[in-house]
Enzyme design. Structure first.
Site, PDB file in Angstrom:
ATOM      1  N   GLU A 165       0.827  -1.216   0.000  1.00  0.00           N
ATOM      2  CA  GLU A 165       0.000   0.000   0.000  1.00  0.00           C
ATOM      3  C   GLU A 165       0.862   1.266   0.000  1.00  0.00           C
ATOM      4  OE1 GLU A 165      -2.378   0.765   3.504  1.00  0.00           O
ATOM      5  OE2 GLU A 165      -3.683   2.147   2.443  1.00  0.00           O
ATOM      6  N   LYS A 207      -2.578  -2.119  -3.154  1.00  0.00           N
ATOM      7  CA  LYS A 207      -3.605  -1.237  -2.579  1.00  0.00           C
ATOM      8  C   LYS A 207      -3.116   0.183  -2.817  1.00  0.00           C
ATOM      9  CE  LYS A 207      -5.992  -0.055   1.703  1.00  0.00           C
ATOM     10  NZ  LYS A 207      -6.756  -0.652   2.793  1.00  0.00           N
TER      11      LYS A 207
HETATM   12  P1  13P Z   1      -8.938   4.588   4.304  1.00  0.00           P
HETATM   13  O1  13P Z   1      -9.860   3.901   3.345  1.00  0.00           O
HETATM   14  O2  13P Z   1      -9.649   5.263   5.439  1.00  0.00           O
HETATM   15  O3  13P Z   1      -7.933   5.456   3.604  1.00  0.00           O
HETATM   16  O4  13P Z   1      -8.091   3.438   5.005  1.00  0.00           O
HETATM   17  C1  13P Z   1      -7.537   2.442   4.232  1.00  0.00           C
HETATM   18  C2  13P Z   1      -6.317   1.932   4.848  1.00  0.00           C
HETATM   19  O5  13P Z   1      -6.172   0.749   5.018  1.00  0.00           O
HETATM   20  C3  13P Z   1      -5.265   2.889   5.226  1.00  0.00           C
HETATM   21  O6  13P Z   1      -4.090   2.207   5.519  1.00  0.00           O
END
Ligand code: 13P
Length: 328
Positions: A165, A207
């Site tokens: 991510e 992600k």
């Molecule tokens: P948000 O959808 O609130 O951005 O959170 C996703 C997430 O996993 C952040 O690390």
């Protein structure tokens, strides 16, 4: 994880983040209130229709549902894959003002072995990229990309699917053009490191943040433009061998996160399925309805079910604003 019509609930807020969210609705943040709240979300009747997986925080993965099963076992029984956040948060990068790198590589392989035994089958690591004057720097992109790739390699060695991510924050006054440029540079650096560490794209989930206008920019791009720019960047950088891409919501409004996803998922001919992995954009209405009161649980679950259903439609490109008004 990217099964048709399903997405992932990010419920892996650290206790500090949870405290902030709970405070906003006047709830005391304790181990038990966090357990009760997560139990509410996971226990929502029918939620397994819309969720392929849930990302847990370490504490939650060790807690039990009301039926006595650990949360990973409880989710697995419902056909939902338990995942786990394994990074240890961000620290300042020395000599790089305003930039952060994510920690958590030391001892990671051992922790992954334990999480596998606890039933977790995928893991998440979040890197944070800030857009500002003269940032991100090359060193920030490089440091975060290498940490992501080393984490991903450790996950695959432990038979856990890594979800990488790299989040480009939407805070700031920057234009959407600048967000596109930074997102592309971030993903290029990330995938160069992924290749350098021999990570298999076939067993990897990205992600990512969407390409959007900075929160403080007066020109806010609409869903069509967000979709076009985000997909252009993804097509340029993400291997077609990858099984899927999921999005974070990053502070977008609940409905924008849904509208943007739907616009992208409606696009024909993409090499990967796209879906959601939201925390705030899935949970906001439920948290605001619950407010820590046992008497509000059923209404909060209904609100959560609704957002999950809307996003299930969105990941199939079938969401329309008028569906928001329709009962399940
Ligand atoms: P948000 O959808 O609130 O951005 O959170 C996703 C997430 O996993 C952040 O690390």
């Amino acid at each position: 994880m990217v099964a048709k019509g399903k997405g992932i609930l990010a419920a892996d807020e650290s206790s500090g983040t949870c405290e902030k969210r709970f405070q906003s609705v006047g709830v005391d943040c304790t181990e038990e209130s966090r357990r009760a709240y997560r139990g509410l979300l996971f226990g929502t009747p029918g939620i397994e229709q819309f969720l392929s997986g849930v990302i847990l925080f370490d504490e939650t993965a060790r807690q039990k549902a009301d039926d006595g099963a650990t949360f990973p076992a409880y989710l697995a029984k419902k056909g939902i894959i338990p995942g786990i956040k394994v990074d240890k948060g961000t620290v300042d990068i020395p000599l790089a003002p305003g930039e952060k790198v994510t920690e958590g590589l030391d001892g990671l392989s051992k922790r992954l072995d334990e999480y596998f035994k606890m039933g977790c089958r995928f893991a998440k690591w979040r890197a944070v990229i800030t857009i500002g004057k003269n940032i991100p720097t090359h060193s920030c992109l490089y440091a975060n990309a290498h940490a992501l790739a080393r984490y991903a390699a450790a996950c695959q060695a432990a038979s856990i699917v890594p979800m990488i991510e790299p989040e480009v924050l939407l805070d700031g006054e920057h234009t959407i053009e600048r967000c596109e440029e930074v997102t592309e540079a971030t993903l290029r650096a990330t995938y160069a490191a992924i290749a350098a560490y021999n990570v298999f794209p076939e067993f990897l989930i990205l992600k990512t943040s969407m390409v959007v206008s900075g929160k403080g920019n007066p020109r806010q791009a609409g869903p069509g433009e967000v979709a076009e720019r985000t997909l252009r960047v993804l097509k340029r950088t993400v291997p077609a061998a990858q099984p899927g891409i999921v999005f974070l919501s990053g502070g977008q409004s609940d409905e924008s996160a849904t509208a943007h996803l739907s616009a992208m998922a409606a696009t024909k001919g993409l090499p990967w399925p796209l879906t959601f992995s939201y925390s705030r954009a899935l949970q906001n209405p439920a948290l605001n309805t619950w407010r820590g009161e046992a008497g509000n649980v059923a209404a909060a679950q209904k609100a959560f079910h609704h957002r999950a259903r809307m996003n299930s439609l969105a990941c199939q490109g079938k969401w329309r604003p008028e569906l928001e008004k329709q009962a399940a």
